[in-house]
Scaffold this motif. Sequence first.
Motif, PDB file in Angstrom:
ATOM      1  N   GLY A   3      51.442  27.218  32.865  1.00  0.00           N
ATOM      2  CA  GLY A   3      50.559  26.044  32.886  1.00  0.00           C
ATOM      3  C   GLY A   3      49.346  26.307  33.766  1.00  0.00           C
ATOM      4  N   GLN A   4      48.784  25.242  34.297  1.00  0.00           N
ATOM      5  CA  GLN A   4      47.547  25.317  35.098  1.00  0.00           C
ATOM      6  C   GLN A   4      47.668  26.330  36.243  1.00  0.00           C
ATOM      7  OE1 GLN A   4      44.440  23.795  35.189  1.00  0.00           O
ATOM      8  NE2 GLN A   4      43.912  24.395  37.269  1.00  0.00           N
ATOM      9  N   ILE A   5      46.766  27.311  36.255  1.00  0.00           N
ATOM     10  CA  ILE A   5      46.723  28.306  37.332  1.00  0.00           C
ATOM     11  C   ILE A   5      45.426  28.099  38.108  1.00  0.00           C
ATOM     12  CG2 ILE A   5      46.671  30.766  37.881  1.00  0.00           C
ATOM     13  CD1 ILE A   5      48.111  31.207  35.142  1.00  0.00           C
ATOM     14  N   ASP A   6      45.553  27.838  39.406  1.00  0.00           N
ATOM     15  CA  ASP A   6      44.377  27.502  40.210  1.00  0.00           C
ATOM     16  C   ASP A   6      43.701  28.731  40.804  1.00  0.00           C
ATOM     17  OD1 ASP A   6      44.692  24.593  40.013  1.00  0.00           O
ATOM     18  OD2 ASP A   6      46.545  24.948  41.131  1.00  0.00           O
ATOM     19  N   PHE A   7      44.493  29.748  41.086  1.00  0.00           N
ATOM     20  CA  PHE A   7      43.924  30.928  41.749  1.00  0.00           C
ATOM     21  C   PHE A   7      44.661  32.168  41.268  1.00  0.00           C
ATOM     22  CE2 PHE A   7      43.900  33.880  45.503  1.00  0.00           C
ATOM     23  CZ  PHE A   7      42.546  34.181  45.462  1.00  0.00           C
ATOM     24  N   ILE A   8      43.895  33.202  40.955  1.00  0.00           N
ATOM     25  CA  ILE A   8      44.495  34.492  40.603  1.00  0.00           C
ATOM     26  C   ILE A   8      43.913  35.553  41.530  1.00  0.00           C
ATOM     27  CG2 ILE A   8      44.861  36.247  38.821  1.00  0.00           C
ATOM     28  CD1 ILE A   8      44.552  34.130  36.688  1.00  0.00           C
ATOM     29  N   LEU A   9      44.792  36.317  42.143  1.00  0.00           N
ATOM     30  CA  LEU A   9      44.383  37.458  42.966  1.00  0.00           C
ATOM     31  C   LEU A   9      44.692  38.722  42.182  1.00  0.00           C
ATOM     32  CD1 LEU A   9      43.402  38.494  45.792  1.00  0.00           C
ATOM     33  CD2 LEU A   9      45.816  38.635  46.416  1.00  0.00           C
ATOM     34  N   GLU A  10      43.637  39.425  41.780  1.00  0.00           N
ATOM     35  CA  GLU A  10      43.803  40.648  40.989  1.00  0.00           C
ATOM     36  C   GLU A  10      43.818  41.820  41.963  1.00  0.00           C
ATOM     37  OE1 GLU A  10      44.545  43.345  38.802  1.00  0.00           O
ATOM     38  OE2 GLU A  10      42.563  43.863  39.545  1.00  0.00           O
ATOM     39  N   GLY A  11      44.955  42.482  42.066  1.00  0.00           N
ATOM     40  CA  GLY A  11      45.075  43.562  43.030  1.00  0.00           C
ATOM     41  C   GLY A  11      45.450  44.890  42.414  1.00  0.00           C
ATOM     42  N   THR A  12      45.323  45.002  41.093  1.00  0.00           N
ATOM     43  CA  THR A  12      45.738  46.254  40.460  1.00  0.00           C
ATOM     44  C   THR A  12      44.586  47.244  40.327  1.00  0.00           C
ATOM     45  OG1 THR A  12      45.218  45.649  38.166  1.00  0.00           O
ATOM     46  CG2 THR A  12      47.354  44.924  39.028  1.00  0.00           C
TER      47      THR A  12
ATOM     48  N   ALA B 296      41.255  46.256  32.611  1.00  0.00           N
ATOM     49  CA  ALA B 296      41.783  45.515  31.459  1.00  0.00           C
ATOM     50  C   ALA B 296      42.562  44.298  31.953  1.00  0.00           C
ATOM     51  CB  ALA B 296      42.685  46.417  30.617  1.00  0.00           C
ATOM     52  N   VAL B 297      43.337  44.493  33.015  1.00  0.00           N
ATOM     53  CA  VAL B 297      44.080  43.381  33.610  1.00  0.00           C
ATOM     54  C   VAL B 297      43.112  42.331  34.155  1.00  0.00           C
ATOM     55  CG1 VAL B 297      45.646  42.742  35.496  1.00  0.00           C
ATOM     56  CG2 VAL B 297      46.090  44.806  34.143  1.00  0.00           C
ATOM     57  N   ALA B 298      42.023  42.797  34.763  1.00  0.00           N
ATOM     58  CA  ALA B 298      41.042  41.865  35.330  1.00  0.00           C
ATOM     59  C   ALA B 298      40.493  40.925  34.260  1.00  0.00           C
ATOM     60  CB  ALA B 298      39.903  42.641  35.990  1.00  0.00           C
TER      61      ALA B 298
ATOM     62  N   ALA C 112      49.333  29.718  42.259  1.00  0.00           N
ATOM     63  CA  ALA C 112      48.579  30.969  42.266  1.00  0.00           C
ATOM     64  C   ALA C 112      49.348  32.047  41.537  1.00  0.00           C
ATOM     65  CB  ALA C 112      48.307  31.412  43.700  1.00  0.00           C
ATOM     66  N   VAL C 113      48.594  32.971  40.974  1.00  0.00           N
ATOM     67  CA  VAL C 113      49.170  34.167  40.364  1.00  0.00           C
ATOM     68  C   VAL C 113      48.618  35.369  41.107  1.00  0.00           C
ATOM     69  CG1 VAL C 113      49.011  35.646  38.307  1.00  0.00           C
ATOM     70  CG2 VAL C 113      49.675  33.240  38.087  1.00  0.00           C
ATOM     71  N   VAL C 114      49.488  36.316  41.408  1.00  0.00           N
ATOM     72  CA  VAL C 114      49.077  37.562  42.040  1.00  0.00           C
ATOM     73  C   VAL C 114      49.411  38.691  41.079  1.00  0.00           C
ATOM     74  CG1 VAL C 114      49.503  39.128  43.973  1.00  0.00           C
ATOM     75  CG2 VAL C 114      49.385  36.650  44.369  1.00  0.00           C
ATOM     76  N   LEU C 115      48.433  39.532  40.807  1.00  0.00           N
ATOM     77  CA  LEU C 115      48.637  40.652  39.891  1.00  0.00           C
ATOM     78  C   LEU C 115      48.699  41.933  40.705  1.00  0.00           C
ATOM     79  CD1 LEU C 115      46.145  39.446  37.150  1.00  0.00           C
ATOM     80  CD2 LEU C 115      48.642  39.212  37.178  1.00  0.00           C
TER      81      LEU C 115
ATOM     82  N   TYR D 121      53.053  39.234  39.225  1.00  0.00           N
ATOM     83  CA  TYR D 121      53.311  40.053  38.037  1.00  0.00           C
ATOM     84  C   TYR D 121      52.868  41.475  38.351  1.00  0.00           C
ATOM     85  CZ  TYR D 121      53.806  35.626  35.564  1.00  0.00           C
ATOM     86  OH  TYR D 121      54.219  34.382  35.159  1.00  0.00           O
ATOM     87  N   ALA D 122      53.757  42.439  38.107  1.00  0.00           N
ATOM     88  CA  ALA D 122      53.397  43.836  38.361  1.00  0.00           C
ATOM     89  C   ALA D 122      54.313  44.731  37.547  1.00  0.00           C
ATOM     90  CB  ALA D 122      53.487  44.149  39.848  1.00  0.00           C
ATOM     91  N   LYS D 123      54.169  46.037  37.768  1.00  0.00           N
ATOM     92  CA  LYS D 123      54.924  46.992  36.954  1.00  0.00           C
ATOM     93  C   LYS D 123      56.355  47.198  37.441  1.00  0.00           C
ATOM     94  CE  LYS D 123      51.036  49.837  35.370  1.00  0.00           C
ATOM     95  NZ  LYS D 123      50.274  51.033  35.735  1.00  0.00           N
ATOM     96  N   SER D 124      56.577  47.011  38.749  1.00  0.00           N
ATOM     97  CA  SER D 124      57.905  47.293  39.302  1.00  0.00           C
ATOM     98  C   SER D 124      58.970  46.415  38.653  1.00  0.00           C
ATOM     99  CB  SER D 124      57.910  47.023  40.812  1.00  0.00           C
ATOM    100  OG  SER D 124      56.863  47.720  41.436  1.00  0.00           O
TER     101      SER D 124
END
Lengths: 366, 366
Positions: free
Chosen positions: B246-255, B259-261, B184-187, B210-213
């Motif tokens: 590589g293969q990403i199964d789930f992304i949680l967009e929290g920003t 544009a990021v979405a 999973a990727v969390v934004l 992945y984030a700005k901090s």
Amino acid sequence: MATTLTATIRAVAVTPKQPGSARQVELPMPTITRGTALMRVLEVGIDGTDTEINQGLYGEPPPGANFLVIGHEALSVVEGVGEGVSGFRPGDLVVSTVRRPDTCPNCQAGESDMCLFGTYTERGIKGAHGYMGEYYSEAPAFMVKIPSALRPFAVLLEPLSIVEKATFQAWRIQERMVWQPARAVVLGAGPIGILGTILLRLRGLEVHVYAKSAPESLQGRILTDLGATYQSVVDHPVTGIKDELGQIDFILEGTGNSAVAFEAMAQLGTNGVLCLTGVSAGNRSIEIPADVINLQMVLGNRVTFGSVNANRRYFEMGLEHFQQAEQTWPGIFERLITRRVPFGDFLSALDRRPEDIKTLLTIATA
Amino acid sequence: MATTLTATIRAVAVTPKQPGSARQVELPMPTITRGTALMRVLEVGIDGTDTEINQGLYGEPPPGANFLVIGHEALSVVEGVGEGVSGFRPGDLVVSTVRRPDTCPNCQAGESDMCLFGTYTERGIKGAHGYMGEYYSEAPAFMVKIPSALRPFAVLLEPLSIVEKATFQAWRIQERMVWQPARAVVLGAGPIGILGTILLRLRGLEVHVYAKSAPESLQGRILTDLGATYQSVVDHPVTGIKDELGQIDFILEGTGNSAVAFEAMAQLGTNGVLCLTGVSAGNRSIEIPADVINLQMVLGNRVTFGSVNANRRYFEMGLEHFQQAEQTWPGIFERLITRRVPFGDFLSALDRRPEDIKTLLTIATA
């Protein structure tokens, strides 16, 4: 040294990635081996994939070959069966599925349409010869037996399976909530749009179709006869449909135009679902109202999903819906078959015309 | 004519749509009526919604009022209960849900987070006063009882409920197929990103945030301690993460950055799911590679869905996960509480700083 006369068959093949390479080829007659059946092809439906493969946009030959026999929508008759084949006998009508599984968990579970590894093959498209020839060899696992009453239009089963999957998956996704969809929009009035409309009407939804054809076109008349409304996007642009209709619960995008796909995203109603089915083979960038679409997606619990191919289960659903739809709208499916082209004129069949709904290449007549 | 001395309470209110209008107001002390409980507020979490309401971006006062008491993340203690209230007694710790149902089928089925009609209210946000005051009145249907062991961090239950819904819905959607998500990727590395990471780690996924901090920030250290990787988008832009991982199964967009979405949509792997949770209140248009995203969505059976709010069920799931996560990473939730601000300094609490994870406004200490 004896001379062997090998039986050959005629087929239509392309050199993948080479535009306009469709030509007749001669292939050895397939032999009946253990566990396979020999299929004699009656007719093959032409779709956008065939045309795009012949435009050189995609397509992949089988390993070791430098050409690809195209065609993935075929009605055939069983000519003979090998040892170990049960459930089929000569004379049975058959439509074969398109995709062949790899070793991924999805393929192994019978859902090759959800293939995870991407090393599947697709007959007539990717790494395996298709059905646009006189005969082919097939394993029973991929053969769907067709009741003889469906003979006149059973060649439409493959495109029907595509919308069976699209709609089934949408409803399956929405089992996550209370969802009582009442109004659907279909974008595109080709076979996918019309067959999708049939399934949505069978589900009892109010259906509104938007496409390029004029309202008085055959497409428009068929859709109206199905109890759907039909509007040309010339007067009714996609960007205005939610203002025109109100709450839209489901949108089936069947044009493959990515600009339309993102316009559709902004038209979805609360708890609405957009299903994308069209392959956009280009490389176009467009400007979209990103803040508004993202906000609507979030605040309205909206879903957009893509749907490709169909596994055997959806072909079987299609057989049921063929019968239900014929009872409701007798003769509806045959109206979609707008041209029948003899084998020798395959280039004409591959040349899609605006008034075409479904063109068939006739390979054999019985 | 007798003079009546009415007891009053202090609260923080805004004039909706008027930027920077947050101020202290005096309200009548709520009375205990049949079927309601009187809640004494202990502490209130501040989030982006509060800040954006105070920036005048949205928010709506209750009918007849010209101000809105803000605050929708509160830990409270039951001060007294009216006749007909069962299951709660004075001294019980409580977190109340946020949304109040309308008459739509979803609300009536207990899933007001999926409200179809849109005439719900949300305490502290839309048409109903919130919790950023000394007392409020509440019906038991919207009160979630908090085990006393969770007291130190139970104020995080509302933001946790948001990611409970987001992840539960994603997994529910994917019941439509064989799906064994591994990565999973969390934004975003705010409370939503970190709490989402906790849930995804509890589900056994490899998580990349992945984030700005900066990597050495508290956010980065907490995420690393959770067994996730953390990268700053300064060095690792969102557009490159699928090549990186590589293969990403789930992304949680929290920003909430649209544009990021849309960048995230193009990073999803086959059969992948992108969940959008961030509200983009602006009106920005951006250019996106529409053909490529549409094609990927279709060919890979990808899903993008929006998720907003959370019904009571997700608060209850959160209680379970609070306990599981505390067992796995003791003290993890208290590390998210980076500032505690006394009531009088509410303006400072509403002013979000880059190093803040969760700021609490302390209303009462016991």
